[in-house]
Motif scaffolding. Structure first.
Motif, PDB file in Angstrom:
ATOM      1  N   ALA A  87      94.060  46.012  65.842  1.00  0.00           N
ATOM      2  CA  ALA A  87      92.766  46.326  66.012  1.00  0.00           C
ATOM      3  C   ALA A  87      92.130  47.211  64.785  1.00  0.00           C
ATOM      4  O   ALA A  87      91.618  48.242  64.211  1.00  0.00           O
ATOM      5  N   MET A  88      93.498  47.951  66.024  1.00  0.00           N
ATOM      6  CA  MET A  88      92.673  49.665  65.499  1.00  0.00           C
ATOM      7  C   MET A  88      93.678  50.250  63.617  1.00  0.00           C
ATOM      8  O   MET A  88      92.788  49.971  62.848  1.00  0.00           O
ATOM      9  N   GLY A  90      93.687  47.395  61.392  1.00  0.00           N
ATOM     10  CA  GLY A  90      92.751  46.152  60.551  1.00  0.00           C
ATOM     11  C   GLY A  90      91.453  47.152  60.175  1.00  0.00           C
ATOM     12  O   GLY A  90      91.014  47.548  58.342  1.00  0.00           O
ATOM     13  N   THR A  91      91.121  48.568  60.605  1.00  0.00           N
ATOM     14  CA  THR A  91      89.733  48.924  60.937  1.00  0.00           C
ATOM     15  C   THR A  91      90.021  49.895  60.130  1.00  0.00           C
ATOM     16  O   THR A  91      88.990  51.225  59.251  1.00  0.00           O
ATOM     17  N   LEU A  92      90.954  51.333  60.378  1.00  0.00           N
ATOM     18  CA  LEU A  92      91.698  52.090  59.531  1.00  0.00           C
ATOM     19  C   LEU A  92      91.519  52.312  58.419  1.00  0.00           C
ATOM     20  O   LEU A  92      90.486  52.957  58.040  1.00  0.00           O
ATOM     21  N   MET A  93      91.801  51.144  57.540  1.00  0.00           N
ATOM     22  CA  MET A  93      92.838  50.801  55.882  1.00  0.00           C
ATOM     23  C   MET A  93      91.003  51.285  55.143  1.00  0.00           C
ATOM     24  O   MET A  93      90.753  51.830  54.660  1.00  0.00           O
ATOM     25  N   ASP A  94      89.477  50.439  55.765  1.00  0.00           N
ATOM     26  CA  ASP A  94      88.830  50.336  54.962  1.00  0.00           C
ATOM     27  C   ASP A  94      87.886  51.512  55.848  1.00  0.00           C
ATOM     28  O   ASP A  94      87.049  52.167  54.671  1.00  0.00           O
ATOM     29  N   SER A  95      88.081  52.141  56.667  1.00  0.00           N
ATOM     30  CA  SER A  95      87.271  53.271  57.416  1.00  0.00           C
ATOM     31  C   SER A  95      88.026  54.183  56.898  1.00  0.00           C
ATOM     32  O   SER A  95      86.425  55.737  56.640  1.00  0.00           O
ATOM     33  N   THR A  96      88.971  54.952  55.603  1.00  0.00           N
ATOM     34  CA  THR A  96      89.604  55.800  55.391  1.00  0.00           C
ATOM     35  C   THR A  96      89.931  56.170  54.622  1.00  0.00           C
ATOM     36  O   THR A  96      88.801  56.418  53.481  1.00  0.00           O
ATOM     37  N   PHE A  97      90.900  55.546  53.539  1.00  0.00           N
ATOM     38  CA  PHE A  97      91.091  55.033  52.551  1.00  0.00           C
ATOM     39  C   PHE A  97      89.975  54.109  51.716  1.00  0.00           C
ATOM     40  O   PHE A  97      89.571  54.897  50.325  1.00  0.00           O
ATOM     41  N   ASN A  98      89.862  53.522  52.182  1.00  0.00           N
ATOM     42  CA  ASN A  98      88.593  52.795  51.118  1.00  0.00           C
ATOM     43  C   ASN A  98      87.815  53.289  50.556  1.00  0.00           C
ATOM     44  O   ASN A  98      86.810  53.375  49.684  1.00  0.00           O
ATOM     45  N   PHE A  99      87.206  54.082  52.074  1.00  0.00           N
ATOM     46  CA  PHE A  99      85.607  54.148  51.941  1.00  0.00           C
ATOM     47  C   PHE A  99      85.721  55.347  51.243  1.00  0.00           C
ATOM     48  O   PHE A  99      84.437  55.965  50.441  1.00  0.00           O
ATOM     49  N   PHE A 100      86.574  56.710  51.424  1.00  0.00           N
ATOM     50  CA  PHE A 100      87.017  57.966  50.676  1.00  0.00           C
ATOM     51  C   PHE A 100      86.859  57.555  48.954  1.00  0.00           C
ATOM     52  O   PHE A 100      86.008  58.697  48.625  1.00  0.00           O
ATOM     53  N   PHE A 101      87.832  56.091  48.867  1.00  0.00           N
ATOM     54  CA  PHE A 101      87.635  56.133  47.078  1.00  0.00           C
ATOM     55  C   PHE A 101      86.258  55.624  46.571  1.00  0.00           C
ATOM     56  O   PHE A 101      85.406  56.468  46.153  1.00  0.00           O
ATOM     57  N   SER A 128      80.937  46.643  59.246  1.00  0.00           N
ATOM     58  CA  SER A 128      81.131  45.555  59.226  1.00  0.00           C
ATOM     59  C   SER A 128      82.163  45.488  58.946  1.00  0.00           C
ATOM     60  O   SER A 128      82.658  44.149  59.524  1.00  0.00           O
ATOM     61  N   TRP A 129      82.205  45.234  57.619  1.00  0.00           N
ATOM     62  CA  TRP A 129      83.675  44.620  56.679  1.00  0.00           C
ATOM     63  C   TRP A 129      84.532  45.305  57.674  1.00  0.00           C
ATOM     64  O   TRP A 129      85.662  44.446  57.691  1.00  0.00           O
ATOM     65  N   SER A 130      84.802  46.448  57.962  1.00  0.00           N
ATOM     66  CA  SER A 130      85.750  46.807  58.613  1.00  0.00           C
ATOM     67  C   SER A 130      85.949  46.097  59.884  1.00  0.00           C
ATOM     68  O   SER A 130      87.570  45.677  60.127  1.00  0.00           O
ATOM     69  N   LEU A 131      85.464  45.764  60.323  1.00  0.00           N
ATOM     70  CA  LEU A 131      85.107  45.408  61.800  1.00  0.00           C
ATOM     71  C   LEU A 131      85.976  43.824  61.535  1.00  0.00           C
ATOM     72  O   LEU A 131      86.067  43.498  62.591  1.00  0.00           O
ATOM     73  N   LEU A 132      85.410  43.481  60.483  1.00  0.00           N
ATOM     74  CA  LEU A 132      85.673  41.853  60.144  1.00  0.00           C
ATOM     75  C   LEU A 132      87.240  41.770  60.266  1.00  0.00           C
ATOM     76  O   LEU A 132      88.291  41.211  60.240  1.00  0.00           O
ATOM     77  N   ARG A 133      87.713  43.198  59.291  1.00  0.00           N
ATOM     78  CA  ARG A 133      89.153  42.748  58.585  1.00  0.00           C
ATOM     79  C   ARG A 133      90.372  43.177  59.802  1.00  0.00           C
ATOM     80  O   ARG A 133      90.884  42.008  60.498  1.00  0.00           O
ATOM     81  N   GLY A 134      88.910  44.264  61.377  1.00  0.00           N
ATOM     82  CA  GLY A 134      90.482  44.213  62.187  1.00  0.00           C
ATOM     83  C   GLY A 134      90.183  43.205  63.157  1.00  0.00           C
ATOM     84  O   GLY A 134      91.407  42.898  64.134  1.00  0.00           O
ATOM     85  N   GLY A 135      88.990  42.506  62.868  1.00  0.00           N
ATOM     86  CA  GLY A 135      88.779  41.466  63.980  1.00  0.00           C
ATOM     87  C   GLY A 135      89.731  40.075  64.044  1.00  0.00           C
ATOM     88  O   GLY A 135      90.012  39.474  64.153  1.00  0.00           O
ATOM     89  N   ILE A 136      89.339  40.086  62.093  1.00  0.00           N
ATOM     90  CA  ILE A 136      90.818  39.366  62.004  1.00  0.00           C
ATOM     91  C   ILE A 136      92.285  38.840  62.197  1.00  0.00           C
ATOM     92  O   ILE A 136      92.673  38.413  62.799  1.00  0.00           O
ATOM     93  N   TYR A 137      92.710  41.096  62.022  1.00  0.00           N
ATOM     94  CA  TYR A 137      94.083  40.272  62.675  1.00  0.00           C
ATOM     95  C   TYR A 137      94.271  40.733  64.023  1.00  0.00           C
ATOM     96  O   TYR A 137      94.919  39.884  64.695  1.00  0.00           O
ATOM     97  N   SER A 138      93.754  40.642  64.823  1.00  0.00           N
ATOM     98  CA  SER A 138      93.608  40.658  66.105  1.00  0.00           C
ATOM     99  C   SER A 138      93.790  38.990  66.256  1.00  0.00           C
ATOM    100  O   SER A 138      93.690  38.486  67.806  1.00  0.00           O
TER     101      SER A 138
END
Length: 270
Positions: A87-88, A90-101, A128-138
């Protein structure tokens, strides 16, 4: 055609509600990823490989650990920790690297603010998008746990909502921290923080292995609260600590979301 024109006119006449804005941003991210689904799914594999190599491999050499008064096999002990880590991740990628870009290079948020969307809409939609990604992984990881008979309680049906709380905490705080990032090199600090949490948040061994002073440090980290919550749900060994973990994770996520909105106001509107 008249119906479409009328709908567009109504949308332009009023700002979208919070729910409408979130759905629009989720749909936008879905369109961006739909042809690169393999990138979206790649982060799911790392915790699964850890589970097979450490949970199953090392588990053959270890009888198990005691957790909340019950002795559980090692693989059953490690698996919830891997789920929380999934869950961590899945959330990290979108809330850090992708958000920064999107913020610094793509200037996507500047374009969004040219529409009726607000900075809170952007923060809520990206989280919400980062939560969705983490939720799918989990959810995928939970299916693997069930197939391997590593779940011993019906409380496990709440593991996916618990994983969303982990994503809420990490997504909110990491998005907030990302607004202070100056270059890609600054993301080394993210790795510097998340790697020790992954290794020492009672993921692979009980927290009782630490000295008392270090135990207190570990217990205030978000991944530890998530690992313990997932482990309590999959084993059925619930405690008052479960409620503490829920409140802690929700509070971290909401604080992070509020900081993101204020930082986006400063960076994009002033």
């Amino acid at each position: 055609m008249a119906i479409v024109t009328s709908a567009a006119a109504r949308a332009a006449a009023r700002p979208p509600s919070g729910g409408e804005a979130t759905r629009l941003l989720l749909y936008r991210n879905y369109l961006a990823y739909r042809r690169a689904w393999y990138i979206f799914a790649s982060g799911f594999l790392e915790p699964v490989l850890y589970l097979f190599s450490i949970g199953v491999g090392v588990g053959a050499l270890i009888t198990g650990f005691e957790f909340n008064g019950e002795t559980i096999p090692y693989a059953e002990f490690v698996a919830p920790g891997m789920l929380a880590a999934s869950a961590m991740n899945g959330t990290l990628m979108d809330s850090t690297f992708n958000f920064f870009f999107k913020l610094k290079y793509n200037k996507l948020f500047d374009q969004m603010l040219a529409t009726p969307l607000t900075t809170m809409d952007i923060a809520r939609g990206e989280l919400s998008w980062s939560l969705l990604r983490g939720g799918i992984y989990s959810a995928g990881f939970l299916v693997i746990m069930v197939a391997m008979d590593l779940v011993s309680s019906w409380w496990a049906v709440l593991v996916v909502p618990a994983a969303l709380l982990i994503g809420l905490a990490f997504g909110g705080i990491c998005m907030a921290l990302t607004t202070w990032m100056r270059s890609w090199q600054d993301f080394e600090y993210i790795t510097l923080a998340t790697m020790p949490m992954f290794l020492f948040s009672a993921t692979f061994f009980p927290i009782t292995a630490f000295p008392e002073w270090l135990r207190w440090v570990v217990e205030i980290t978000p991944l530890y609260r998530g690992v313990v919550l997932c482990r309590e749900l999959t084993t059925g060994a619930l405690s008052w600590g479960s409620a503490v973990s829920v409140v802690y994770l929700v509070a971290m996520g909401l604080i992070g979301l509020a900081v993101v909105r204020r930082r986006l106001d400063k960076l994009l509107l002033t």
